[in-house]
Each structure stands twice: as C-alpha cells, then as structure tokens.
Design a protein around this motif. Structure first.
Motif, PDB file in Angstrom:
ATOM      1  N   PHE A  89       0.838  -1.197   0.000  1.00 13.34           N
ATOM      2  CA  PHE A  89       0.000   0.000   0.000  1.00 13.34           C
ATOM      3  C   PHE A  89       0.876   1.252   0.000  1.00 13.34           C
ATOM      4  O   PHE A  89       0.644   2.178  -0.784  1.00 13.34           O
ATOM      5  N   ILE A  90       1.894   1.260   0.832  1.00 17.24           N
ATOM      6  CA  ILE A  90       2.806   2.400   0.904  1.00 17.24           C
ATOM      7  C   ILE A  90       3.533   2.580  -0.430  1.00 17.24           C
ATOM      8  O   ILE A  90       3.651   3.704  -0.931  1.00 17.24           O
ATOM      9  N   ARG A  91       4.009   1.490  -1.008  1.00 13.91           N
ATOM     10  CA  ARG A  91       4.692   1.572  -2.308  1.00 13.91           C
ATOM     11  C   ARG A  91       3.745   2.073  -3.403  1.00 13.91           C
ATOM     12  O   ARG A  91       4.133   2.865  -4.266  1.00 13.91           O
ATOM     13  N   PHE A  92       2.515   1.605  -3.370  1.00 15.95           N
ATOM     14  CA  PHE A  92       1.523   2.046  -4.346  1.00 15.95           C
ATOM     15  C   PHE A  92       1.311   3.553  -4.243  1.00 15.95           C
ATOM     16  O   PHE A  92       1.353   4.271  -5.248  1.00 15.95           O
ATOM     17  N   LEU A  93       1.097   4.039  -3.024  1.00 16.92           N
ATOM     18  CA  LEU A  93       0.879   5.477  -2.827  1.00 16.92           C
ATOM     19  C   LEU A  93       2.115   6.279  -3.223  1.00 16.92           C
ATOM     20  O   LEU A  93       1.998   7.339  -3.846  1.00 16.92           O
ATOM     21  N   ALA A  94       3.295   5.780  -2.869  1.00 13.52           N
ATOM     22  CA  ALA A  94       4.536   6.485  -3.221  1.00 13.52           C
ATOM     23  C   ALA A  94       4.692   6.560  -4.738  1.00 13.52           C
ATOM     24  O   ALA A  94       5.145   7.578  -5.275  1.00 13.52           O
ATOM     25  N   GLY A  95       4.315   5.513  -5.436  1.00 11.82           N
ATOM     26  CA  GLY A  95       4.408   5.486  -6.893  1.00 11.82           C
ATOM     27  C   GLY A  95       3.469   6.479  -7.571  1.00 11.82           C
ATOM     28  O   GLY A  95       3.728   6.915  -8.693  1.00 11.82           O
ATOM     29  N   LEU A  96       2.403   6.849  -6.889  1.00 12.57           N
ATOM     30  CA  LEU A  96       1.454   7.813  -7.456  1.00 12.57           C
ATOM     31  C   LEU A  96       1.957   9.252  -7.368  1.00 12.57           C
ATOM     32  O   LEU A  96       1.455  10.127  -8.075  1.00 12.57           O
ATOM     33  N   LYS A  97       2.924   9.490  -6.479  1.00 13.95           N
ATOM     34  CA  LYS A  97       3.485  10.843  -6.274  1.00 13.95           C
ATOM     35  C   LYS A  97       2.369  11.852  -5.984  1.00 13.95           C
ATOM     36  O   LYS A  97       2.228  12.876  -6.651  1.00 13.95           O
TER      37      LYS A  97
END
Length: 139
Positions: free
Chosen positions: A75-83
């Motif tokens: 979830f954290i990686r997904f959100l970080a990837g969205l910038k």
C-alpha cells in the motif's frame, strides 16, 4: 378510421413508454444519490490522512478483503508510486452502482494542469463505506 385509431394508440403507447423510461431514470438517479451518501467524506478523509502522513489511518479505511490482498508495505509503495504530493485539487466523477458496489473515478489535478485519474471501488462494511479497490485509470 382505422389509421387514426392506430396513430392515436401508437402515440399513447409512445408517451407511456417515454414516461416509464423517465420514471425509471429518476428512481435510479435517486437510488444512486441515496446509496452514495458518505462516499465523498470517505474520499476526503482518505486523502487527508495520506497528505498528513497518516498512512495507517488511510490503510484502515480499506476493507478487510483489500488488506488481505494488499499488505501495508505494498500500500505504501503504491501510494509512493502515485506521487500524490504534487496534486492539489480533487474532483470526483459520477458514481456508478454495480452489484452492491459503487465505482467512482477521482481526478487529482496538479497546479501545472497535470491529471491523475484513479478508479475507486467502495463497498459497505458494517454500515460504513470502505475502499475495496484503488487503481490508476489506464488510457
């Protein structure tokens, strides 16, 4: 005589069909508005938590099913990837109902005019709406 009777009957049937269609559309629209109540505050709460760094709080706004398939680190990686930090404005589209779920496309806008559309799917869990799925919209 037969032609005018058929024309009058046809007109009445056409008007009745149009009236039934209008009634169906109105009932569907009212049902959608009533069903979707609570979605916009949930979206606002979700993005407020993300923006303030309360990732665990945002994660808990998802369903148990979502959390079984997407762990906290994913979830954290997904959100970080969205910038998400470069987006300032949030606009939601028209909700769609399908099999007890509500789908909604949310568009995030940056100050430079760049858009990030995200598809959200919501389900009711214990009288509260929860995020069931989040995915970027692919063109």
């Amino acid at each position: 005589m037969d032609w005018s009777l058929a024309r009058d009957l046809g007109t009445k049937l056409l008007l009745a069909g149009a009236g039934a269609l209008l009634l169906y559309w109105t009932v569907s629209a009212v049902r959608l508005v009533i069903s979707a109540r609570g979605i916009n505050p949930l979206i606002k709460q979700f993005f407020t938590k993300v923006a303030s760094g309360q990732i665990d709080g945002a994660y808990l706004l998802t369903t148990k099913t979502y959390r079984q398939h997407v762990n906290r680190q994913q979830f954290i990686r997904f959100l970080a990837g969205l910038k998400l930090n470069k987006y300032r404005n949030l606009r939601s589209g028209r909700p769609r109902i399908q099999e007890g779920q509500i789908m909604l496309t949310v568009k995030l806008k940056s100050e430079g005019g760049e858009e990030l559309p995200l598809d959200f799917t919501f389900v009711k869990a214990e009288d509260n709406w929860r995020v069931e799925r989040i995915s970027p919209v692919s063109d």
